[in-house]
Design a protein around this motif. Sequence first.
Motif, PDB file in Angstrom:
ATOM      1  N   SER A 126      41.424  -1.853   4.860  1.00  0.00           N
ATOM      2  CA  SER A 126      41.967  -2.272   3.572  1.00  0.00           C
ATOM      3  C   SER A 126      40.886  -2.955   2.733  1.00  0.00           C
ATOM      4  CB  SER A 126      43.157  -3.212   3.772  1.00  0.00           C
ATOM      5  OG  SER A 126      42.728  -4.417   4.378  1.00  0.00           O
ATOM      6  N   ARG A 127      41.147  -3.103   1.462  1.00  0.00           N
ATOM      7  CA  ARG A 127      40.153  -3.649   0.541  1.00  0.00           C
ATOM      8  C   ARG A 127      39.863  -5.121   0.804  1.00  0.00           C
ATOM      9  NH1 ARG A 127      41.979  -1.016  -5.301  1.00  0.00           N
ATOM     10  NH2 ARG A 127      41.711   1.179  -4.689  1.00  0.00           N
ATOM     11  N   ASP A 128      40.816  -5.834   1.356  1.00  0.00           N
ATOM     12  CA  ASP A 128      40.649  -7.267   1.599  1.00  0.00           C
ATOM     13  C   ASP A 128      40.189  -7.544   3.028  1.00  0.00           C
ATOM     14  OD1 ASP A 128      41.534  -8.234  -0.979  1.00  0.00           O
ATOM     15  OD2 ASP A 128      43.527  -7.545  -0.393  1.00  0.00           O
ATOM     16  N   PHE A 129      39.431  -6.627   3.557  1.00  0.00           N
ATOM     17  CA  PHE A 129      39.008  -6.736   4.956  1.00  0.00           C
ATOM     18  C   PHE A 129      37.514  -7.036   5.037  1.00  0.00           C
ATOM     19  CE2 PHE A 129      39.179  -6.098   9.387  1.00  0.00           C
ATOM     20  CZ  PHE A 129      40.521  -5.931   9.739  1.00  0.00           C
ATOM     21  N   PHE A 130      37.177  -8.035   5.852  1.00  0.00           N
ATOM     22  CA  PHE A 130      35.780  -8.320   6.174  1.00  0.00           C
ATOM     23  C   PHE A 130      35.517  -7.785   7.579  1.00  0.00           C
ATOM     24  CE2 PHE A 130      36.488 -11.376   2.822  1.00  0.00           C
ATOM     25  CZ  PHE A 130      35.264 -11.433   2.164  1.00  0.00           C
ATOM     26  N   ASN A 131      34.590  -6.862   7.677  1.00  0.00           N
ATOM     27  CA  ASN A 131      34.275  -6.249   8.970  1.00  0.00           C
ATOM     28  C   ASN A 131      32.787  -6.426   9.262  1.00  0.00           C
ATOM     29  OD1 ASN A 131      34.560  -4.592  11.343  1.00  0.00           O
ATOM     30  ND2 ASN A 131      33.642  -2.922  10.181  1.00  0.00           N
ATOM     31  N   PHE A 132      32.470  -7.124  10.360  1.00  0.00           N
ATOM     32  CA  PHE A 132      31.080  -7.347  10.751  1.00  0.00           C
ATOM     33  C   PHE A 132      30.876  -6.749  12.141  1.00  0.00           C
ATOM     34  CE2 PHE A 132      32.130 -10.711   7.775  1.00  0.00           C
ATOM     35  CZ  PHE A 132      31.045 -10.689   6.907  1.00  0.00           C
ATOM     36  N   ALA A 133      29.978  -5.785  12.220  1.00  0.00           N
ATOM     37  CA  ALA A 133      29.718  -5.107  13.494  1.00  0.00           C
ATOM     38  C   ALA A 133      28.228  -5.163  13.816  1.00  0.00           C
ATOM     39  CB  ALA A 133      30.178  -3.647  13.441  1.00  0.00           C
ATOM     40  N   ASN A 134      27.920  -5.485  15.062  1.00  0.00           N
ATOM     41  CA  ASN A 134      26.547  -5.519  15.554  1.00  0.00           C
ATOM     42  C   ASN A 134      26.473  -4.554  16.725  1.00  0.00           C
ATOM     43  OD1 ASN A 134      24.025  -6.040  16.612  1.00  0.00           O
ATOM     44  ND2 ASN A 134      24.244  -8.268  16.617  1.00  0.00           N
ATOM     45  N   LYS A 135      25.733  -3.460  16.537  1.00  0.00           N
ATOM     46  CA  LYS A 135      25.633  -2.432  17.576  1.00  0.00           C
ATOM     47  C   LYS A 135      24.175  -2.268  17.967  1.00  0.00           C
ATOM     48  CE  LYS A 135      29.632  -0.092  15.588  1.00  0.00           C
ATOM     49  NZ  LYS A 135      30.174   1.148  14.995  1.00  0.00           N
ATOM     50  N   HIS A 136      23.910  -2.353  19.266  1.00  0.00           N
ATOM     51  CA  HIS A 136      22.533  -2.326  19.749  1.00  0.00           C
ATOM     52  C   HIS A 136      22.408  -1.296  20.867  1.00  0.00           C
ATOM     53  CE1 HIS A 136      18.478  -4.007  20.413  1.00  0.00           C
ATOM     54  NE2 HIS A 136      18.727  -3.761  21.677  1.00  0.00           N
ATOM     55  N   VAL A 137      21.385  -0.467  20.793  1.00  0.00           N
ATOM     56  CA  VAL A 137      21.117   0.530  21.819  1.00  0.00           C
ATOM     57  C   VAL A 137      19.896   0.109  22.626  1.00  0.00           C
ATOM     58  CG1 VAL A 137      20.557   2.945  22.292  1.00  0.00           C
ATOM     59  CG2 VAL A 137      22.092   2.372  20.409  1.00  0.00           C
ATOM     60  N   PHE A 138      20.041   0.123  23.943  1.00  0.00           N
ATOM     61  CA  PHE A 138      18.947  -0.237  24.841  1.00  0.00           C
ATOM     62  C   PHE A 138      18.640   0.949  25.733  1.00  0.00           C
ATOM     63  CE2 PHE A 138      17.651  -1.886  29.047  1.00  0.00           C
ATOM     64  CZ  PHE A 138      16.450  -2.500  28.690  1.00  0.00           C
ATOM     65  N   THR A 139      17.401   1.407  25.702  1.00  0.00           N
ATOM     66  CA  THR A 139      16.976   2.542  26.524  1.00  0.00           C
ATOM     67  C   THR A 139      16.214   2.052  27.733  1.00  0.00           C
ATOM     68  OG1 THR A 139      16.790   3.886  24.505  1.00  0.00           O
ATOM     69  CG2 THR A 139      15.756   4.744  26.502  1.00  0.00           C
ATOM     70  N   LEU A 140      16.652   2.481  28.908  1.00  0.00           N
ATOM     71  CA  LEU A 140      15.963   2.104  30.133  1.00  0.00           C
ATOM     72  C   LEU A 140      14.589   2.777  30.198  1.00  0.00           C
ATOM     73  CD1 LEU A 140      18.882   2.413  32.717  1.00  0.00           C
ATOM     74  CD2 LEU A 140      18.048   0.354  31.599  1.00  0.00           C
ATOM     75  N   GLU A 141      13.626   2.065  30.750  1.00  0.00           N
ATOM     76  CA  GLU A 141      12.289   2.611  30.897  1.00  0.00           C
ATOM     77  C   GLU A 141      12.256   3.651  32.014  1.00  0.00           C
ATOM     78  OE1 GLU A 141       9.449  -0.442  31.499  1.00  0.00           O
ATOM     79  OE2 GLU A 141       9.816  -1.405  29.578  1.00  0.00           O
ATOM     80  N   ILE A 142      11.549   4.725  31.778  1.00  0.00           N
ATOM     81  CA  ILE A 142      11.406   5.763  32.787  1.00  0.00           C
ATOM     82  C   ILE A 142      10.378   5.306  33.823  1.00  0.00           C
ATOM     83  CG2 ILE A 142      10.729   8.145  33.224  1.00  0.00           C
ATOM     84  CD1 ILE A 142      11.652   8.848  30.431  1.00  0.00           C
ATOM     85  N   VAL A 143      10.801   5.301  35.081  1.00  0.00           N
ATOM     86  CA  VAL A 143       9.897   4.860  36.161  1.00  0.00           C
ATOM     87  C   VAL A 143       9.733   5.970  37.176  1.00  0.00           C
ATOM     88  CG1 VAL A 143      10.453   2.433  35.863  1.00  0.00           C
ATOM     89  CG2 VAL A 143      11.838   3.801  37.391  1.00  0.00           C
ATOM     90  N   SER A 186      37.395  -8.771  11.004  1.00  0.00           N
ATOM     91  CA  SER A 186      37.113  -8.043  12.234  1.00  0.00           C
ATOM     92  C   SER A 186      35.661  -8.271  12.630  1.00  0.00           C
ATOM     93  CB  SER A 186      37.345  -6.531  12.039  1.00  0.00           C
ATOM     94  OG  SER A 186      36.878  -5.807  13.163  1.00  0.00           O
ATOM     95  N   GLY A 187      35.449  -8.662  13.895  1.00  0.00           N
ATOM     96  CA  GLY A 187      34.100  -8.827  14.424  1.00  0.00           C
ATOM     97  C   GLY A 187      33.928  -7.945  15.645  1.00  0.00           C
ATOM     98  N   LYS A 188      32.825  -7.229  15.722  1.00  0.00           N
ATOM     99  CA  LYS A 188      32.625  -6.290  16.818  1.00  0.00           C
ATOM    100  C   LYS A 188      31.188  -6.333  17.308  1.00  0.00           C
ATOM    101  CE  LYS A 188      33.654  -1.492  18.114  1.00  0.00           C
ATOM    102  NZ  LYS A 188      34.925  -1.694  18.818  1.00  0.00           N
ATOM    103  N   LEU A 189      31.030  -6.412  18.629  1.00  0.00           N
ATOM    104  CA  LEU A 189      29.727  -6.325  19.267  1.00  0.00           C
ATOM    105  C   LEU A 189      29.730  -5.126  20.212  1.00  0.00           C
ATOM    106  CD1 LEU A 189      29.122 -10.064  20.270  1.00  0.00           C
ATOM    107  CD2 LEU A 189      28.271  -8.885  18.238  1.00  0.00           C
ATOM    108  N   VAL A 190      28.717  -4.270  20.077  1.00  0.00           N
ATOM    109  CA  VAL A 190      28.613  -3.087  20.930  1.00  0.00           C
ATOM    110  C   VAL A 190      27.219  -3.023  21.530  1.00  0.00           C
ATOM    111  CG1 VAL A 190      28.795  -0.580  21.065  1.00  0.00           C
ATOM    112  CG2 VAL A 190      30.247  -1.832  19.458  1.00  0.00           C
TER     113      VAL A 190
END
Length: 214
Positions: free
Chosen positions: A197-214, A174-178
């Motif tokens: 399950s035990r035989d599962f490879f799970n790679f997740a990349n989760k990134h939070v981006f905060t907008l600049e206050i203007v 399983s590959g996941k990008l957030v």
Amino acid sequence: YNFSRENLEKASIDKSEDELIRNARLKAFEMFEKFPVPDFRYGLSINLDASALDISKINPYEPIAKSSLKINAPKGIVVEDLNKAVASIPAVREHFMRNIAITNKFDAMAAAFWQSGKVIYVPKNTILKEPIEIASNIKNSAFMEYLLIIAEDSSDVSIVEDIFSEESNAISYSGKLVEVVVGNNSTVHYTTVQNLSRDFFNFANKHVFTLEIV
């Protein structure tokens, strides 16, 4: 299976994907070709052995009828297929694949070959008492997802994600990008629960981006 640029581009065209999505896939594919299979190390002495995962046996075009990505959101929250959202929500076009860092072969593979792409769009001034629920039921041998969450200004939301699979003796992947885009004066709570399950490879990349206050 043939991880080729030609097959990737043809699959994108066959699905009538927006050019923005197609170009992002092809850019990620270039990185996928260059990156080696990584060695993972956590701390001083904890290693993750990925030798049992043979990337060449992953079928990026496997139909996802078995697996599912379901999102249950309260009224007022927009949940849309990525390809449709790119055309209808300007903020999606602005932020899609703009903030996430792709630094290894697994992230690049997910960015190039994701089978399920979704958008959760939270309009400004939205305060939710009930959480947004995401359920990933993974039954395929390989399932890759992309999720873009945009919380506009002055919003407050909670997101609970449940990733689960059935027990199996076969190697699964399983590959996941957030990407989470948080507007000015907004709060996003994001929680993930895994039951794989035990035989599962799970790679997740989760990134939070905060907008600049203007």
